[in-house]
Design a protein around this motif. Structure first.
Motif, PDB file in Angstrom:
ATOM      1  N   ILE A   1       0.836  -1.190   0.000  1.00 44.92           N
ATOM      2  CA  ILE A   1       0.000   0.000   0.000  1.00 44.92           C
ATOM      3  C   ILE A   1       0.876   1.247   0.000  1.00 44.92           C
ATOM      4  CG2 ILE A   1      -1.665   1.314   1.349  1.00 44.92           C
ATOM      5  CD1 ILE A   1      -2.867  -1.356   2.242  1.00 44.92           C
ATOM      6  N   ALA A   2       1.949   1.223   0.778  1.00 47.10           N
ATOM      7  CA  ALA A   2       2.837   2.385   0.838  1.00 47.10           C
ATOM      8  C   ALA A   2       3.445   2.678  -0.528  1.00 47.10           C
ATOM      9  CB  ALA A   2       3.931   2.168   1.872  1.00 47.10           C
ATOM     10  N   ARG A   3       3.880   1.630  -1.215  1.00 49.94           N
ATOM     11  CA  ARG A   3       4.460   1.823  -2.556  1.00 49.94           C
ATOM     12  C   ARG A   3       3.423   2.378  -3.526  1.00 49.94           C
ATOM     13  NH1 ARG A   3       6.295  -2.894  -0.808  1.00 49.94           N
ATOM     14  NH2 ARG A   3       8.480  -2.988  -0.267  1.00 49.94           N
ATOM     15  N   LEU A   4       2.197   1.887  -3.432  1.00 52.11           N
ATOM     16  CA  LEU A   4       1.129   2.368  -4.306  1.00 52.11           C
ATOM     17  C   LEU A   4       0.826   3.844  -4.074  1.00 52.11           C
ATOM     18  CD1 LEU A   4      -1.357  -0.642  -4.138  1.00 52.11           C
ATOM     19  CD2 LEU A   4       0.150  -0.035  -6.028  1.00 52.11           C
ATOM     20  N   ASN A   5       1.143   4.326  -2.872  1.00 53.94           N
ATOM     21  CA  ASN A   5       0.930   5.734  -2.537  1.00 53.94           C
ATOM     22  C   ASN A   5       2.175   6.579  -2.746  1.00 53.94           C
ATOM     23  OD1 ASN A   5      -1.892   6.201  -1.530  1.00 53.94           O
ATOM     24  ND2 ASN A   5      -1.331   4.373  -0.383  1.00 53.94           N
ATOM     25  N   GLY A   6       3.190   6.013  -3.411  1.00 49.83           N
ATOM     26  CA  GLY A   6       4.353   6.777  -3.819  1.00 49.83           C
ATOM     27  C   GLY A   6       5.501   6.843  -2.839  1.00 49.83           C
ATOM     28  N   LEU A   7       5.443   6.103  -1.741  1.00 51.37           N
ATOM     29  CA  LEU A   7       6.555   6.127  -0.799  1.00 51.37           C
ATOM     30  C   LEU A   7       7.731   5.317  -1.343  1.00 51.37           C
ATOM     31  CD1 LEU A   7       4.282   7.165   1.082  1.00 51.37           C
ATOM     32  CD2 LEU A   7       5.432   5.977   2.923  1.00 51.37           C
ATOM     33  N   THR A   8       8.932   5.805  -1.094  1.00 45.45           N
ATOM     34  CA  THR A   8      10.143   5.101  -1.508  1.00 45.45           C
ATOM     35  C   THR A   8      10.470   4.017  -0.485  1.00 45.45           C
ATOM     36  OG1 THR A   8      11.640   6.541  -0.279  1.00 45.45           O
ATOM     37  CG2 THR A   8      11.031   7.240  -2.531  1.00 45.45           C
ATOM     38  N   GLU A   9      11.390   3.142  -0.844  1.00 45.72           N
ATOM     39  CA  GLU A   9      11.816   2.098   0.097  1.00 45.72           C
ATOM     40  C   GLU A   9      12.396   2.707   1.374  1.00 45.72           C
ATOM     41  OE1 GLU A   9      11.205  -1.206  -0.116  1.00 45.72           O
ATOM     42  OE2 GLU A   9      10.111  -0.661  -1.935  1.00 45.72           O
ATOM     43  N   THR A  10      13.159   3.784   1.233  1.00 44.97           N
ATOM     44  CA  THR A  10      13.743   4.458   2.397  1.00 44.97           C
ATOM     45  C   THR A  10      12.648   5.027   3.289  1.00 44.97           C
ATOM     46  OG1 THR A  10      15.720   5.010   1.115  1.00 44.97           O
ATOM     47  CG2 THR A  10      15.324   6.296   3.118  1.00 44.97           C
ATOM     48  N   GLN A  11      11.643   5.647   2.688  1.00 51.95           N
ATOM     49  CA  GLN A  11      10.533   6.200   3.466  1.00 51.95           C
ATOM     50  C   GLN A  11       9.741   5.095   4.160  1.00 51.95           C
ATOM     51  OE1 GLN A  11       8.752   8.340   0.191  1.00 51.95           O
ATOM     52  NE2 GLN A  11       9.505  10.311   0.961  1.00 51.95           N
ATOM     53  N   ILE A  12       9.525   3.995   3.487  1.00 52.48           N
ATOM     54  CA  ILE A  12       8.810   2.870   4.077  1.00 52.48           C
ATOM     55  C   ILE A  12       9.570   2.344   5.288  1.00 52.48           C
ATOM     56  CG2 ILE A  12       8.090   0.472   3.702  1.00 52.48           C
ATOM     57  CD1 ILE A  12       7.467   1.342   0.762  1.00 52.48           C
ATOM     58  N   GLN A  13      10.870   2.218   5.148  1.00 56.63           N
ATOM     59  CA  GLN A  13      11.674   1.738   6.268  1.00 56.63           C
ATOM     60  C   GLN A  13      11.601   2.711   7.440  1.00 56.63           C
ATOM     61  OE1 GLN A  13      15.928   1.277   5.620  1.00 56.63           O
ATOM     62  NE2 GLN A  13      15.923  -0.507   6.952  1.00 56.63           N
ATOM     63  N   GLU A  14      11.638   4.008   7.154  1.00 56.04           N
ATOM     64  CA  GLU A  14      11.544   5.014   8.209  1.00 56.04           C
ATOM     65  C   GLU A  14      10.220   4.864   8.959  1.00 56.04           C
ATOM     66  OE1 GLU A  14      11.741   9.860   8.820  1.00 56.04           O
ATOM     67  OE2 GLU A  14      12.194   9.025   6.857  1.00 56.04           O
ATOM     68  N   VAL A  15       9.132   4.679   8.227  1.00 52.46           N
ATOM     69  CA  VAL A  15       7.814   4.503   8.843  1.00 52.46           C
ATOM     70  C   VAL A  15       7.800   3.247   9.713  1.00 52.46           C
ATOM     71  CG1 VAL A  15       5.381   3.994   8.357  1.00 52.46           C
ATOM     72  CG2 VAL A  15       6.559   5.809   7.096  1.00 52.46           C
ATOM     73  N   GLN A  16       8.418   2.182   9.248  1.00 46.99           N
ATOM     74  CA  GLN A  16       8.459   0.932  10.022  1.00 46.99           C
ATOM     75  C   GLN A  16       9.166   1.134  11.362  1.00 46.99           C
ATOM     76  OE1 GLN A  16      10.294  -1.704   7.150  1.00 46.99           O
ATOM     77  NE2 GLN A  16       8.304  -2.510   6.516  1.00 46.99           N
ATOM     78  N   TYR A  17      10.051   2.106  11.445  1.00 51.55           N
ATOM     79  CA  TYR A  17      10.761   2.386  12.689  1.00 51.55           C
ATOM     80  C   TYR A  17      10.109   3.478  13.528  1.00 51.55           C
ATOM     81  CZ  TYR A  17      14.443  -0.825  11.427  1.00 51.55           C
ATOM     82  OH  TYR A  17      15.130  -1.965  11.119  1.00 51.55           O
TER      83      TYR A  17
END
Length: 93
Positions: A1-17
């Motif tokens: 879902i995050a990727r579909l909303n335009g988040l990068t892998e780095t941003q996704i990892q930041e959110v996970q933390y």
């Protein structure tokens, strides 16, 4: 879902933390969810205040609580029924 909303892998990892420094609205939301989950439903006062300062409302807070609850129920069902997980992020800090 995050990727579909335009988040990068780095941003996704930041959110996970538990942070989202790339966007103040996301950051307030992510910090609130992280605080609520870590503190068993009771976010820190500072995090909750920041959530409202950036423009979220009580209605948004209700939505957040409902989403967390929905996720918890889904996780309980998945574990009870032994459904294998697709991906479990490493949440160690």
């Amino acid at each position: 879902i995050a990727r579909l909303n335009g988040l990068t892998e780095t941003q996704i990892q930041e959110v996970q933390y538990g942070t989202a420094g790339f966007d103040p609205l996301y950051d307030a939301l992510v910090r609130l969810v992280h605080s609520m989950v870590i503190n068993k439903g009771k976010p820190s006062e500072a995090v909750l205040n920041q959530f409202f300062v950036v423009g979220y409302t009580n209605a948004h807070l209700v939505d957040v609580v409902l989403c967390i609850g929905d996720n918890m129920i889904s996780n309980m069902l998945t574990r009870t029924m032994d459904v294998p997980a697709d991906h479990l992020p490493d949440l160690t800090c």
